[in-house]
Design an enzyme around this catalytic site. Structure first.
Site, PDB file in Angstrom:
ATOM      1  N   VAL A 149      13.901 -12.604 -23.929  1.00 29.70           N
ATOM      2  CA  VAL A 149      14.759 -11.941 -22.937  1.00 29.70           C
ATOM      3  C   VAL A 149      14.040 -11.907 -21.578  1.00 29.70           C
ATOM      4  CG1 VAL A 149      16.006  -9.835 -22.335  1.00 29.70           C
ATOM      5  CG2 VAL A 149      15.965 -10.596 -24.698  1.00 29.70           C
ATOM      6  N   GLY A 150      12.738 -11.700 -21.597  1.00 30.52           N
ATOM      7  CA  GLY A 150      11.972 -11.695 -20.338  1.00 30.52           C
ATOM      8  C   GLY A 150      12.119 -12.997 -19.570  1.00 30.52           C
TER       9      GLY A 150
ATOM     10  N   CYS B  54       3.052  -3.919 -28.898  1.00 34.41           N
ATOM     11  CA  CYS B  54       2.764  -5.209 -28.248  1.00 34.41           C
ATOM     12  C   CYS B  54       1.271  -5.506 -28.264  1.00 34.41           C
ATOM     13  CB  CYS B  54       3.313  -5.207 -26.834  1.00 34.41           C
ATOM     14  SG  CYS B  54       2.819  -3.761 -25.912  1.00 34.41           S
TER      15      CYS B  54
ATOM     16  N   ASN C   8      10.161   0.266 -28.754  1.00 33.40           N
ATOM     17  CA  ASN C   8       8.963   0.575 -29.550  1.00 33.40           C
ATOM     18  C   ASN C   8       8.155   1.763 -29.034  1.00 33.40           C
ATOM     19  OD1 ASN C   8       8.222  -1.103 -27.414  1.00 33.40           O
ATOM     20  ND2 ASN C   8       6.402  -1.814 -28.493  1.00 33.40           N
TER      21      ASN C   8
ATOM     22  N   GLY D 152       9.773  -6.018 -22.966  1.00 36.29           N
ATOM     23  CA  GLY D 152      10.545  -6.425 -24.135  1.00 36.29           C
ATOM     24  C   GLY D 152      10.070  -7.775 -24.629  1.00 36.29           C
ATOM     25  N   SER D 153      10.977  -8.490 -25.253  1.00 39.49           N
ATOM     26  CA  SER D 153      10.586  -9.758 -25.878  1.00 39.49           C
ATOM     27  C   SER D 153      10.414 -10.854 -24.827  1.00 39.49           C
ATOM     28  CB  SER D 153      11.670 -10.170 -26.872  1.00 39.49           C
ATOM     29  OG  SER D 153      12.904 -10.312 -26.192  1.00 39.49           O
ATOM     30  N   THR D 154       9.608 -11.845 -25.169  1.00 36.83           N
ATOM     31  CA  THR D 154       9.383 -12.955 -24.242  1.00 36.83           C
ATOM     32  C   THR D 154      10.680 -13.723 -24.015  1.00 36.83           C
ATOM     33  OG1 THR D 154       7.051 -13.066 -24.826  1.00 36.83           O
ATOM     34  CG2 THR D 154       8.004 -15.061 -23.904  1.00 36.83           C
TER      35      THR D 154
ATOM     36  N   GLU E 286       6.425  -7.244 -18.988  1.00 33.83           N
ATOM     37  CA  GLU E 286       5.464  -6.893 -20.046  1.00 33.83           C
ATOM     38  C   GLU E 286       6.100  -7.365 -21.341  1.00 33.83           C
ATOM     39  OE1 GLU E 286       2.546  -5.822 -19.545  1.00 33.83           O
ATOM     40  OE2 GLU E 286       2.546  -4.685 -17.681  1.00 33.83           O
TER      41      GLU E 286
ATOM     42  N   GLU F 126       0.718  -3.115 -14.843  1.00 29.52           N
ATOM     43  CA  GLU F 126       1.165  -1.743 -14.683  1.00 29.52           C
ATOM     44  C   GLU F 126      -0.054  -0.833 -14.750  1.00 29.52           C
ATOM     45  OE1 GLU F 126       4.311  -1.879 -17.928  1.00 29.52           O
ATOM     46  OE2 GLU F 126       5.510  -1.231 -16.216  1.00 29.52           O
TER      47      GLU F 126
HETATM   48  P1  NAD Z   1      14.305  -6.985 -26.258  1.00 29.64           P
HETATM   49  O1  NAD Z   1      13.779  -8.029 -25.348  1.00 29.64           O
HETATM   50  O2  NAD Z   1      15.324  -7.340 -27.237  1.00 29.64           O
HETATM   51  O3  NAD Z   1      14.920  -5.767 -25.422  1.00 29.64           O
HETATM   52  C1  NAD Z   1      14.191  -5.087 -24.421  1.00 29.64           C
HETATM   53  C2  NAD Z   1      15.175  -4.419 -23.473  1.00 29.64           C
HETATM   54  O4  NAD Z   1      15.875  -5.440 -22.758  1.00 29.64           O
HETATM   55  C3  NAD Z   1      16.238  -3.558 -24.144  1.00 29.64           C
HETATM   56  O5  NAD Z   1      16.474  -2.411 -23.349  1.00 29.64           O
HETATM   57  C4  NAD Z   1      17.446  -4.475 -24.125  1.00 29.64           C
HETATM   58  O6  NAD Z   1      18.662  -3.769 -24.138  1.00 29.64           O
HETATM   59  C5  NAD Z   1      17.272  -5.202 -22.819  1.00 29.64           C
HETATM   60  N1  NAD Z   1      17.977  -6.488 -22.705  1.00 29.64           N
HETATM   61  C6  NAD Z   1      18.411  -7.298 -23.702  1.00 29.64           C
HETATM   62  N2  NAD Z   1      19.069  -8.366 -23.194  1.00 29.64           N
HETATM   63  C7  NAD Z   1      19.033  -8.243 -21.850  1.00 29.64           C
HETATM   64  C8  NAD Z   1      19.507  -9.033 -20.771  1.00 29.64           C
HETATM   65  N3  NAD Z   1      20.174 -10.168 -20.963  1.00 29.64           N
HETATM   66  N4  NAD Z   1      19.292  -8.626 -19.509  1.00 29.64           N
HETATM   67  C9  NAD Z   1      18.601  -7.487 -19.268  1.00 29.64           C
HETATM   68  N5  NAD Z   1      18.137  -6.677 -20.253  1.00 29.64           N
HETATM   69  C10 NAD Z   1      18.336  -7.057 -21.526  1.00 29.64           C
HETATM   70  O7  NAD Z   1      12.996  -6.385 -26.929  1.00 29.64           O
HETATM   71  P2  NAD Z   1      12.897  -5.252 -28.035  1.00 29.64           P
HETATM   72  O8  NAD Z   1      13.264  -5.900 -29.331  1.00 29.64           O
HETATM   73  O9  NAD Z   1      13.613  -4.015 -27.610  1.00 29.64           O
HETATM   74  O10 NAD Z   1      11.342  -4.884 -27.975  1.00 29.64           O
HETATM   75  C11 NAD Z   1      10.379  -5.563 -28.691  1.00 29.64           C
HETATM   76  C12 NAD Z   1       9.610  -6.530 -27.817  1.00 29.64           C
HETATM   77  O11 NAD Z   1       9.041  -5.841 -26.705  1.00 29.64           O
HETATM   78  C13 NAD Z   1       8.445  -7.169 -28.510  1.00 29.64           C
HETATM   79  O12 NAD Z   1       8.438  -8.545 -28.290  1.00 29.64           O
HETATM   80  C14 NAD Z   1       7.216  -6.530 -27.857  1.00 29.64           C
HETATM   81  O13 NAD Z   1       6.070  -7.293 -27.898  1.00 29.64           O
HETATM   82  C15 NAD Z   1       7.696  -6.274 -26.496  1.00 29.64           C
HETATM   83  N6  NAD Z   1       6.916  -5.225 -25.855  1.00 29.64           N
HETATM   84  C16 NAD Z   1       5.993  -5.548 -24.896  1.00 29.64           C
HETATM   85  C17 NAD Z   1       5.224  -4.564 -24.303  1.00 29.64           C
HETATM   86  C18 NAD Z   1       4.209  -4.887 -23.251  1.00 29.64           C
HETATM   87  O14 NAD Z   1       3.796  -3.989 -22.558  1.00 29.64           O
HETATM   88  N7  NAD Z   1       3.797  -6.108 -23.088  1.00 29.64           N
HETATM   89  C19 NAD Z   1       5.389  -3.246 -24.677  1.00 29.64           C
HETATM   90  C20 NAD Z   1       6.326  -2.957 -25.641  1.00 29.64           C
HETATM   91  C21 NAD Z   1       7.095  -3.962 -26.221  1.00 29.64           C
END
Ligand code: NAD
Length: 452
Positions: A209-210, A261, A129, A205-207, A227, A431
């Site tokens: 995967v996090g 986010c 994003n 990324g997403s909660t 994050e 961060e």
């Molecule tokens: P995602 O979790 O699908 O992917 C994020 C990253 O993680 C990508 O690079 C992906 O390739 C990688 N990934 C996927 N599976 C993995 C694994 N098993 N092990 C390690 N890495 C892996 O998220 P997305 O769809 O790319 O992004 C959208 C999400 O990100 C939303 O939920 C948004 O709220 C969140 N986001 C949060 C912040 C913040 O600062 N809090 C900022 C931007 C986006």
């Protein structure tokens, strides 16, 4: 190789390598080899290299911005801000190597001092994003602390990260200090979690995967910053500047087509001014310019992908309570119009789940207590706004909302020199800001016996 699309017209604009686990391991090994020399660079010299990197990024500002417009569908205005953000973060943390202080703590029979030691190789995993700022918020303070970095951009948006790594080399960073590894999260990202040479993972990324990343890192007690998602509230009291709150509310949620986010995707409005607000909000939403992201006047571009549009559509079924909707182009591209849902109950999916698209719910509240209860009725806690002319109320509510980044009479949440991060399931750690290097260093305590 994997094709990379322009989300505004679905054209293939590049093919990017989908690297294997072995290639990820090789990049991690190169980062480990580069670590001793990078850690030993004198603080002033590391500062100069970061400043030089900032200069090179500024020289390529327009190129980086155009690349992001093509790859992520960001408006050209936003994309220029994002390229500037990388340069500004580099400049800000170029002041850090010479200020990486320890402490001297009084002890009997000697001297006690602490050092902040670089943590080692850092793996940074970036979502699609905000590809440039989110990369910079991780790699810049890590490099300033003396860490070496491997960074994995999202599969959908790798182009600016690849270019930033090239610009780092051009600015004089040694080979292996900052390497971009493209490919799948389940392959490359997973190696950052599993390979023990990586001592810290920064994941945005997403909660869902996090959660997996944190569980994987736990196997090695690997340091982790997360994050994650958000479902932030924009709380508007009757005593606020209602015109300003309504005029700015669309940009607090529809910026980057809602793929933010920090999006204020739940607007809570005091019941006594609800109807007046909805009238003002409707004209503000109809004024949002949605279209060609390369045009200077455009305020909102497309969604990132077909699958993201499918997710967003699932929140607006045929019987959805659409109060009003803006316009968007039809034809090629992953377009979705700004959409306002009301009435919506706090138990509805659209109120509870992160939509990550241009869809907002508007819900009335009676009083301060109900506003706080509704705002906190979420598993997330990243951002939010409070609109009131009563400063005591604004501060009371700001203290009561369980969220990491709040603004009063404003919807802006991010400044690189202030801390950023989430409460609850929005994340772990912070961060940016003055303390960002703490996440990339370990505190070492040394006692020196001076007794005879
Ligand atoms: P995602 O979790 O699908 O992917 C994020 C990253 O993680 C990508 O690079 C992906 O390739 C990688 N990934 C996927 N599976 C993995 C694994 N098993 N092990 C390690 N890495 C892996 O998220 P997305 O769809 O790319 O992004 C959208 C999400 O990100 C939303 O939920 C948004 O709220 C969140 N986001 C949060 C912040 C913040 O600062 N809090 C900022 C931007 C986006």
């Amino acid at each position: 190789m994997a094709p990379v699309l322009n989300p505004a017209n679905e054209a293939v604009i590049a093919d990017v390598p989908s690297m294997s686990a072995e290639q990820a391991d090789a990049a991690i090994a190169a980062a480990e080899r580069a670590l001793p020399a990078w850690r030993a660079v004198a603080p002033g010299d590391r500062a100069r290299l970061l400043r030089q990197f900032a200069t090179v990024v500024r020289e390529h500002r327009e190129e980086l911005a155009q690349l992001e417009v093509a790859n992520a569908g960001h408006t050209i205005g936003n994309a220029r801000w994002e390229a500037d953000n990388v340069a500004n973060v580099l400049d800000y943390y170029s002041g850090a190597p010479e200020r990486l202080f320890g402490r001297q703590i009084p002890v009997p029979n000697g001297i006690d001092i602490t050092f902040k030691e670089a943590i080692g190789v850092v793996g940074i995993i970036v979502p699609w994003n905000f590809p440039m700022p989110i990369a910079g918020w991780g790699f810049v303070p890590a490099l300033a602390a003396g860490c070496t970095v491997v960074l994995k951009p999202a599969e959908l948006t790798p182009l600016t990260a690849i270019r930033l790594a090239e610009l780092g080399l051009e600015a004089g960073l040694p080979e292996g200090v900052f390497t971009v590894v493209t490919g799948k999260g389940s392959v490359v990202g997973q190696r950052f979690v599993d390979n023990p040479t990586v001592r810290k993972v920064v994941f945005t990324g997403s909660t869902s995967v996090g959660t997996q990343v944190m569980a994987g890192c736990a196997q090695q007690i690997k340091r982790v910053t997360l994050e994650l998602g958000g479902k932030s509230a924009n709380i508007i009291f009757a005593d606020s500047d209602l015109e300003k709150a309504a005029a700015t509310a669309p940009y607090g949620v529809f910026d980057n087509a809602g793929q933010d986010c920090c999006a204020r995707s739940r607007i809570l409005v005091q019941r006594s001014v609800f109807d007046k607000f909805m009238g003002l909000f409707e004209s503000a939403v109809s004024g949002v310019v949605v279209g060609d992201p390369t045009a200077d006047a455009t305020e909102m571009g497309p969604l990132i992908s077909q699958s993201q549009r499918d997710v967003v559509r699932s929140f607006v079924p045929a019987d959805a309570p659409i109060a009003f909707q803006g316009k968007c182009p039809d034809g090629a591209g992953f377009w979705f119009p700004p959409t306002v849902l009301a009435p919506v109950a706090a138990t509805d999916r659209a109120f509870q789940e992160e939509i990550f698209g241009p869809v907002v719910v508007v819900v009335p509240f009676e009083d301060e207590a109900e506003a706080i209860r509704l705002a906190n009725d979420s598993e997330y806690g990243l951002s939010g706004s409070i609109w009131s002319r009563d400063i005591g109320r604004a501060i009371r509510v700001a203290r009561a909302v369980e969220s990491g980044n709040l603004s009063v009479n404003s919807n802006s949440s991010v400044r690189y020199w202030t801390p950023f991060g989430g409460f609850k399931q929005s994340g772990l750690g912070r961060e940016l800001g003055p303390d960002a290097l703490d996440s990339f260093t370990e505190v070492k305590n040394v006692f020196i016996d001076t007794s005879q």
